[in-house]
Design a protein around this motif. Structure first.
Motif, short mmCIF file in Angstrom:
data_model
loop_
_atom_site.label_atom_id
_atom_site.label_comp_id
_atom_site.label_asym_id
_atom_site.label_seq_id
_atom_site.Cartn_x
_atom_site.Cartn_y
_atom_site.Cartn_z
N GLY A 107 0.82 -1.20 0.00
CA GLY A 107 0.00 0.00 0.00
C GLY A 107 0.85 1.25 0.00
N SER A 108 0.26 2.34 0.43
CA SER A 108 0.95 3.62 0.42
C SER A 108 1.99 3.68 1.53
N PRO A 109 3.18 4.23 1.26
CA PRO A 109 4.21 4.32 2.30
C PRO A 109 3.87 5.33 3.39
N ASP A 110 2.89 6.21 3.15
CA ASP A 110 2.54 7.17 4.20
C ASP A 110 1.50 6.63 5.16
N GLY A 111 1.08 5.36 4.98
CA GLY A 111 0.13 4.75 5.90
C GLY A 111 -1.20 4.48 5.24
N SER A 112 -2.02 3.69 5.89
CA SER A 112 -3.32 3.38 5.31
C SER A 112 -4.19 4.63 5.27
N GLU A 113 -5.02 4.72 4.25
CA GLU A 113 -5.90 5.88 4.09
C GLU A 113 -6.86 6.01 5.27
N MET A 114 -7.35 4.86 5.73
CA MET A 114 -8.29 4.86 6.85
C MET A 114 -7.63 5.44 8.11
N TYR A 115 -6.40 5.06 8.37
CA TYR A 115 -5.68 5.54 9.55
C TYR A 115 -5.41 7.04 9.44
N ARG A 116 -4.90 7.47 8.31
CA ARG A 116 -4.56 8.88 8.14
C ARG A 116 -5.80 9.76 8.24
N ASP A 117 -6.90 9.27 7.71
CA ASP A 117 -8.14 10.04 7.78
C ASP A 117 -8.63 10.14 9.23
N SER A 118 -8.57 9.03 9.96
CA SER A 118 -9.03 9.04 11.35
C SER A 118 -8.11 9.87 12.24
N ILE A 119 -6.79 9.81 12.01
CA ILE A 119 -5.84 10.62 12.78
C ILE A 119 -6.09 12.10 12.52
N SER A 120 -6.32 12.45 11.26
CA SER A 120 -6.59 13.84 10.92
C SER A 120 -7.79 14.37 11.68
N LYS A 121 -8.88 13.63 11.67
CA LYS A 121 -10.09 14.06 12.37
C LYS A 121 -9.87 14.10 13.88
N LEU A 129 -7.04 14.61 15.55
CA LEU A 129 -6.20 15.75 15.91
C LEU A 129 -6.94 17.07 15.73
N ASN A 130 -7.77 17.17 14.72
CA ASN A 130 -8.55 18.39 14.52
C ASN A 130 -9.53 18.62 15.67
N GLU A 131 -10.10 17.52 16.16
CA GLU A 131 -11.09 17.62 17.24
C GLU A 131 -10.45 17.85 18.59
N THR A 132 -9.33 17.18 18.87
CA THR A 132 -8.75 17.23 20.22
C THR A 132 -7.65 18.28 20.39
N ARG A 133 -7.01 18.68 19.28
CA ARG A 133 -5.87 19.59 19.38
C ARG A 133 -6.02 20.84 18.52
N ASN A 134 -7.19 21.00 17.94
CA ASN A 134 -7.50 22.18 17.13
C ASN A 134 -6.56 22.35 15.95
N LEU A 135 -6.06 21.21 15.42
CA LEU A 135 -5.26 21.28 14.20
C LEU A 135 -6.19 21.42 13.00
N LYS A 136 -5.63 21.81 11.90
CA LYS A 136 -6.42 21.98 10.67
C LYS A 136 -5.75 21.15 9.59
N THR A 137 -6.09 19.87 9.58
CA THR A 137 -5.40 18.93 8.69
C THR A 137 -6.38 18.15 7.84
N THR A 138 -5.84 17.54 6.81
CA THR A 138 -6.52 16.50 6.05
C THR A 138 -5.62 15.27 6.11
N LYS A 139 -6.08 14.18 5.55
CA LYS A 139 -5.27 12.96 5.57
C LYS A 139 -3.94 13.14 4.82
#
Length: 493
Positions: free
Chosen positions: A169-183, A185-195
């Motif tokens: 798969g992708s070397p930056d990690g699974s799409e599902m993981y990156r999407d969930s981490i983005s959400k 961090l946005n919710e708990t740390r007020n970051l403004k990210t996408t996957k």
């Protein structure tokens, strides 16, 4: 007819019936030693399988299997009507003194040169004591281990296995993981990210190493607080960067010192643990945070923000990460789940601008093709359904109680010899012992009595040589904390 010498060599072969290695392989191993030691030369005829079986007291079939094994590897040749010979293609080995018949397992020294000086020594110790005041580890009983196990199992039993796991798969990690981490961090740390701003990594050290490999050139200047984290500093040195330490006070790194350095030299990166500085646990004050961001924008250096225990702050809501206020892409934010679960689970993330993530992923593929997408997806599942957040809230309450209990013990039982401040968060107390106390001897005596804690030597520098160490409380029950302090008290008082 074989010579008496050859027969003597074979008769001296010893079989260990208590060895897990099959007897035929033990025999083939011993014959191979005779060849490599020059005792059996090229084209040397061997005794027959019948003769060897009588010498060794084993079944003839066993000896035949040993011959077949060595023939398959090219060491022996067999000819119908003539017998079995050492291969004619084997070069002549210089005879050596015959070693013990039993093969010595595990070579101690390589035949080639190892440049030990290329890396700074990275010693480690794995304690086995029942009691521990560790470096700030979580209690696995407070982690959703069963839920993670079920989520992992679900990943392996659902349909579409090939699409998910049948290829790389992708070397930056699974799409599902990156999407969930983005959400998350946005919710708990007020970051403004996408996957696209997320890179899956196997813990903070991998993140530091990857950034040093990808973005640091020899001679680049990296600044961090002193005392600091030795493992990070060793990565800086291995990247052949110039490491400059700046002092720490009760409000974190002293920004004026950093600005003085920036005026004199080009700084490439500043490494900080602003939430709870490692090892002293102090938080970087808000004015210093804003000034650090301003300096990064003015002088163009990277801020590597190691936010190793954001979720564990007790007295009030934690200060938001530097990354939440970064508008110009100067911060690389790093976090892991080592404090939420266990250091044994190597799950983490780097957060940065999209072009930085693309660059890091391109370099990461040379080290680790893609990480563990199955574990990533399992983690994503329990992040998305709120399991991790729910357990974290419960753990926060437990650790808060243990912190208060532990600090009360320290004050009441050891307050005359240990100076400390109650940490606002995290899982350890930075404890400064009286100067006349030998921490190394104290820790050795404590370990002999079943209690482990660090002697603090990894936190000593020429510019910061305090007689101090980190005493972790989160992984121990209140009863274990009482026992630990009792042992320590009996040693030092």
């Amino acid at each position: 007819m074989n010579s008496p010498i050859i027969k003597t060599l074979f008769s001296q072969i010893l079989i260990n019936n208590h060895n897990d290695r099959p007897v035929y392989l033990q025999i083939s191993d011993e014959i191979l030693i005779l060849i490599k030691n020059g005792k059996l030369g090229s084209n040397q005829k061997l005794p027959s399988s019948r003769e060897i079986s009588k010498m060794l007291g084993v079944n003839r079939v066993t000896v035949s299997k040993a011959f077949e094994e060595l023939q398959a590897q090219g060491w022996l040749e067999s000819f119908v009507g003539r017998g079995t010979f050492v291969s004619s293609r084997i070069p002549t080995f210089k005879p050596k003194k015959l070693q013990e018949s039993i093969i010595q397992l595990g070579l101690k020294t390589a035949g080639f040169k190892v440049n030990d000086n290329q890396y700074v020594a990275n010693p480690y110790f794995i304690p086995t004591s029942m009691l521990h005041l560790d470096d700030g580890y979580p209690d696995p009983k407070q982690a959703p281990l069963q839920e993670l196990y079920r989520a992992y199992r679900n990943q392996l039993t659902r349909s579409g296995l090939y699409d998910k796991f049948g290829a790389y798969g992708s070397p930056d990690g699974s799409e599902m993981y990156r999407d969930s981490i983005s959400k998350y961090l946005n919710e708990t740390r007020n970051l403004k990210t996408t996957k696209k701003n997320i890179l899956s990594i196997r813990g903070t050290l991998m993140g530091i190493n990857l950034v040093c490999t990808s973005l640091i050139n020899p001679g680049d200047v990296i600044v961090s607080g002193i005392p600091g984290w030795q493992r990070a500093e060793h990565n800086f040195l291995h990247a052949r960067a110039k490491h400059i330490g700046i002092p720490i006070d009760e409000n974190g790194i002293i920004i004026e010192e950093l600005e003085n350095i920036c005026r004199k030299t080009k700084v490439r990166m500043v490494y900080v643990t602003p939430h709870h500085h490692y090892p002293t646990t102090v938080s970087l004050r808000i004015d210093r945070r804003l000034e650090l961001l301003r300096l990064a924008n003015e002088y163009g250096f990277i801020i590597f923000e190691d936010d190793y225990d954001f979720d564990f702050h007790y007295n009030n809501r934690p200060l938001l990460p530097l990354a939440s206020a970064d508008e110009n892409g100067m911060v690389i934010y790093c976090g892991s789940f080592s404090k939420s679960f266990s250091p044994a689970f190597r799950m983490g993330y780097l957060v940065a601008s999209e072009n930085v993530i693309e660059h890091l992923a391109n370099v990461r593929i040379l080290l680790d093709r893609q990480g563990d997408h199955i574990l990533d997806n399992a983690m994503a599942e329990i992040l998305t359904d709120g399991t991790v957040q729910r357990y974290t809230r419960k753990a926060l309450s437990v650790y808060h109680e243990r912190r208060d209990y532990f600090c009360s013990l320290l004050k009441n039982e050891l307050g005359d010899i240990i100076n400390f401040s109650v940490p606002e968060g995290g899982m350890t107390v930075w404890a400064e012992f009286e100067k006349n106390l030998d921490l190394k001897k104290i820790t050795e005596q404590a370990y002999s009595k079943g209690l482990y804690f660090s002697d603090g030597s990894v936190h000593k520098y020429a510019s910061s040589n305090k007689n101090a160490t980190r005493l972790g409380f989160a992984s121990s029950t209140t009863n274990n904390l009482s026992q630990s302090i009792d042992i320590l008290k009996r040693i030092v008082l």
